[in-house]
Design an enzyme around this catalytic site. Structure first.
Site, mmCIF file in Angstrom:
data_model
loop_
_atom_site.group_PDB
_atom_site.id
_atom_site.type_symbol
_atom_site.label_atom_id
_atom_site.label_comp_id
_atom_site.label_asym_id
_atom_site.label_seq_id
_atom_site.Cartn_x
_atom_site.Cartn_y
_atom_site.Cartn_z
ATOM 1 N N SER A 259 42.814 37.298 37.379
ATOM 2 C CA SER A 259 42.914 38.203 36.402
ATOM 3 C C SER A 259 43.827 37.762 35.382
ATOM 4 C CB SER A 259 43.407 39.561 36.174
ATOM 5 O OG SER A 259 44.332 40.051 36.362
ATOM 6 N N ASP A 260 44.454 37.645 34.167
ATOM 7 C CA ASP A 260 45.517 37.303 33.843
ATOM 8 C C ASP A 260 46.810 38.975 34.478
ATOM 9 O OD1 ASP A 260 48.094 36.494 31.839
ATOM 10 O OD2 ASP A 260 46.853 36.116 30.653
ATOM 11 N N TRP A 261 47.829 38.792 34.120
ATOM 12 C CA TRP A 261 48.548 39.520 34.466
ATOM 13 C C TRP A 261 48.255 40.605 34.005
ATOM 14 C CZ3 TRP A 261 48.301 36.022 37.477
ATOM 15 C CH2 TRP A 261 48.505 34.849 37.826
ATOM 16 N N GLY A 262 47.772 42.095 34.606
ATOM 17 C CA GLY A 262 47.105 43.061 33.764
ATOM 18 C C GLY A 262 46.140 43.402 33.076
ATOM 19 N N GLY A 263 45.363 42.013 33.050
ATOM 20 C CA GLY A 263 43.993 42.447 32.501
ATOM 21 C C GLY A 263 43.121 42.788 32.790
#
Ligand code: BGC
Length: 735
Positions: A259-263
């Protein structure tokens, strides 16, 4: 003395003759994965699927399987950060080579340099003991306003696809996984975590997916990063269509989705929709958190609960764990031992070469290369001659051992020959710290804008050359992650400054340093224009190499330089930056322009641009002759003879576009389908051959879900930019 050589099964003290299969790197990858998986508990498998710190995710300590270390990417190795913070940790051994921004690499149009870039940055990652490099980024330049244009490879899927493949191979040859990002249709920073990109399949398959597909199928990428936005209403870090159906289904991707960071946004979708590792969600990343505990990640406690009560299956967990194990066995536990190298002279030399070869000479009335008479006065104006640019911009922020600024490189080059003086001209961004990385420059200046302008103009009057070095920087609403620009007009009153200088200058050269297109209303008033980029550690040297002719420019624009923003394809808020609709939680954006972005739009509509896609001049001249098309089966070979007709060695990029004149659907006037960068000495000639297959003639039929090459007439357009076509050869395709 008696020495007993005994191998132990890791985690127990039982003597055993053979090392376990998963630890034996000479065993086939899948055997190792199966073996490791069979030894793991449910909890160990779940632990691997989410972060344990800002940039790491667990291995299996009991079995001696190392944790995974992730790093930005994509222009160098991010400085070590604190366990739970974005800020650098203050290590003193992590100042990397800053390579040029990816848009600079794209402007080289050089597959070999993309490979060199990948080789070098991969070696730096390996030396820093990083297993996954978070890059390259290959989202398409749908709007010139996108704040991350500088981190991507331009507006054309073919160009980005051709360059991403060698980059990925280079990185991975070091035993480091390239994590290609941001998948997919993530083309703006405005409300990037709250906007749904809604588009039809033809547009998706023709424009936004091809570079990713090549990265996976031809580059063999081991990792993909899901993007923050939604696609057709579902978040991309767990978008079933993108991740399960297309990436892992149609393309057969066997690597890991991160995942993108916090996605990651939903417990159930995170489990079922193709995500393998959740990074950065609950640690004060991009979203606020009730608690800083990694145990509360979507793929942590909620996942375990669902596995225990039967709402989630272990089979699905095994698939995720297998992909993660595969990544570890390909990288830190790979069959070949890699040690990498870091901040080496070779890497700085590579950075300089790539930076210089991507600099684009947009206009030249003969003033360049600079050849000042003894004692000439060169007035340099502009903040970008002085400001360090490696620092800042978001996650691509770097801490580098050194950064050569253009002004210092000019002093070095003209020492004893010409008098180089600097006037700032404007004050732009005086920031010199980012995530606690400090440049050490003091950029404060107490003068008013009118005083700065007056001082620069006064100095210009008695200069032999005025060398303007300005453009954008990495502050908010410029080339910066998290924000988009608001226009393509240069900030800080630079247009007025350039015009005022041009009115008094004898010879004026403008160098625009930016990562994205800017308007150049003063283009007719100056002698030469150079498009330079964020060139990394060696940016100043690279620029001066081109200005002095030590390097003959050969860069080509990887995007269109429009005259003004309103000429572009995005006309309505529906298209950009998105609208709110009754009953819908997230912002909605519609790609109504379809496949017509960049030159596909301008050329099809016949709209004039400042400089076209693919444009770039040289200090020598090239001619293209004897173009022909030959068919053999379902392939066409387009050939032409390129000659260097000038005085100095140089490189030209022969570009092949295809036009489908009898299509049953609206198609762009032309689309890039081949290119080759050719280096020639003066007087030298080379026959260039570019091959077209049926794929290159096809469009994507969404109803049938297949690529279609329609029989009929096509044109092979071969030339030096999308607008500079030297030969137009019709040919037919009959089934
Ligand atoms: C960016 C990614 C980056 C990640 C980790 C995110 O905000 O979108 O490109 O790799 O942070 O720094």
């Amino acid at each position: 003395m008696f020495i007993a050589l005994v191998a132990f099964t890791v985690g127990t003290c039982t003597p055993k003759q053979e090392i376990p299969v998963y630890l034996n790197s000479s065993k086939p990858l899948e055997e190792r994965v199966t073996d490791a998986l069979s030894r793991m508990t449910l909890e160990e498998k779940v632990a691997m699927t989410h972060a344990q710190s800002k940039f790491s995710s667990p291995g299996v300590p009991r079995l001696g399987i190392p944790e995974i270390w992730h790093t930005d990417g994509p222009h160098g190795i991010r400085p070590e950060v604190l366990w739970d913070e974005w800020d650098q940790a203050g290590w003193t051994n992590d100042s990397c080579t800053a390579f040029p921004a990816l848009v600079n690499l794209a402007a080289t149009w050089d597959r070999d340099l993309a490979r060199l870039y990948g080789d070098c940055i991969g070696a730096e990652a390996r030396y820093r003991k990083k297993d996954i490099l978070l890059g390259p980024g290959i989202n398409m330049g749908r709007t010139p306003l996108n704040g991350r244009t500088f981190e991507y490879m331009g507006e054309d899927p073919y160009l980005a696809g051709e360059l991403v493949v060698p980059y990925v191979k280079g990185v991975q040859s070091n035993g480091v996984a390239a994590c290609v990002k941001h998948f997919a249709v993530n083309n703006q920073e405005v409300r990037r975590t709250a906007t749904s990109s809604n588009l039809d399949d033809r547009t998706l398959y023709e424009i936004y997916l091809p570079a990713f597909k090549k990265a996976v199928q031809e580059g063999g990428a081991w990792a993909i990063m899901g993007s923050y936005n939604l696609y057709n209403g579902q978040f991309n870090c767990h978008n079933k269509r993108l991740l399960c159906d297309i990436l892992k289904g149609e393309w057969g991707f066997d690597g890991v989705v991160i995942s993108d960071w916090g996605g990651c946004r939903d417990d159930d979708e995170a489990i079922t929709n193709g995500l393998d590792i959740e990074m950065g969600t609950w640690t004060n990343g991009l979203r606020g958190a009730a608690s800083d505990s990694y145990a509360n990640y979507h793929l942590a406690r909620p996942y375990l609960e669902r596995l225990r009560d039967g709402r989630a299956t272990e089979e699905q967990l095994d698939d995720k764990a297998s992909r993660i194990l595969r990544t570890i066995f390909r990288t830190s536990m790979g069959p070949e031992q890699h040690f990498g190298s870091f901040s080496s002279p070779e890497h700085y030399a590579a950075a300089r070469k790539i930076a210089a070869d991507g600099i684009v000479l947009l206009k030249n009335d003969g003033v360049l290369p600079l050849c000042p008479h003894q004692g000439a006065r060169i007035l340099v104006v502009g903040e970008n001659a002085y400001k360090m640019m490696v620092v800042g911009g978001g996650s691509s922020n770097l801490k580098t051992k050194y950064e050569v600024i253009p002004l210092d490189a000019l002093h070095e080059a003209f020492d004893g020959k010409a008098d180089v003086v600097w006037e700032r001209g404007y004050v732009g961004d005086t920031t010199t710290v980012y995530n606690k990385v400090v440049t050490g420059q003091d950029l404060r200046d107490g003068r008013t804008p009118s005083q700065l302008l007056a001082d620069a103009v006064a100095a210009a009057r008695d200069a032999d050359y005025v060398l303007y070095i300005g453009g954008l920087n990495k502050s908010k609403k410029q080339d910066n992650e998290g924000t988009d620009r608001e226009d393509i007009v240069l900030p800080y009153g630079q247009d007025a400054l350039i015009e005022a200088l041009a009115a008094v200058a004898r010879k004026m050269v403008v160098v625009n340093i930016s990562g994205s297109p800017v308007a150049m209303p003063w283009a007719q008033q100056v002698s030469a224009i150079v498009q330079s980029w964020y060139g990394g550690s060696e940016s100043g040297h690279a620029l001066v190499d081109v200005l002095t002719g030590a390097v003959n420019p050969s860069g080509k624009l990887p995007f269109t330089m429009p005259l003004r923003l309103s000429d572009g394809p995005l006309k309505t808020p529906r298209q950009y930056p998105g609208i709110q609709e009754e009953g819908k939680k997230w912002w909605q954006e519609y790609y109504d322009e379809g496949v017509f972005i960049g030159y596909r739009w301008y050329d099809t509509q016949g709209i004039a641009v400042q400089y076209p896609f693919g444009h770039g001049l040289s200090y020598t001249s090239f001619e293209l002759a004897d173009a022909s098309v030959k068919r053999s089966g379902k392939q066409w070979t387009v050939s032409a003879t390129l000659a260097n007709t000038g005085e100095v060695p140089g490189a030209e990029v022969v570009q092949l576009y295809v036009s489908d004149t009898e299509a049953s659907v609206a198609r762009p006037a032309k689309e890039l389908k081949g290119f080759e960068k050719v280096y020639l000495n003066p007087g030298e000639k080379r026959r260039v051959q570019l091959t077209l297959g049926l794929d290159d003639l096809s469009w994507f039929n969404a109803d049938a879900h297949e690529w279609v090459a329609e029989p009929g007439e096509f044109h092979a357009l071969i030339g030096f930019s999308s607008a500079d076509i030297r030969a137009d050869i019709p040919f037919r395709y009959e089934k």
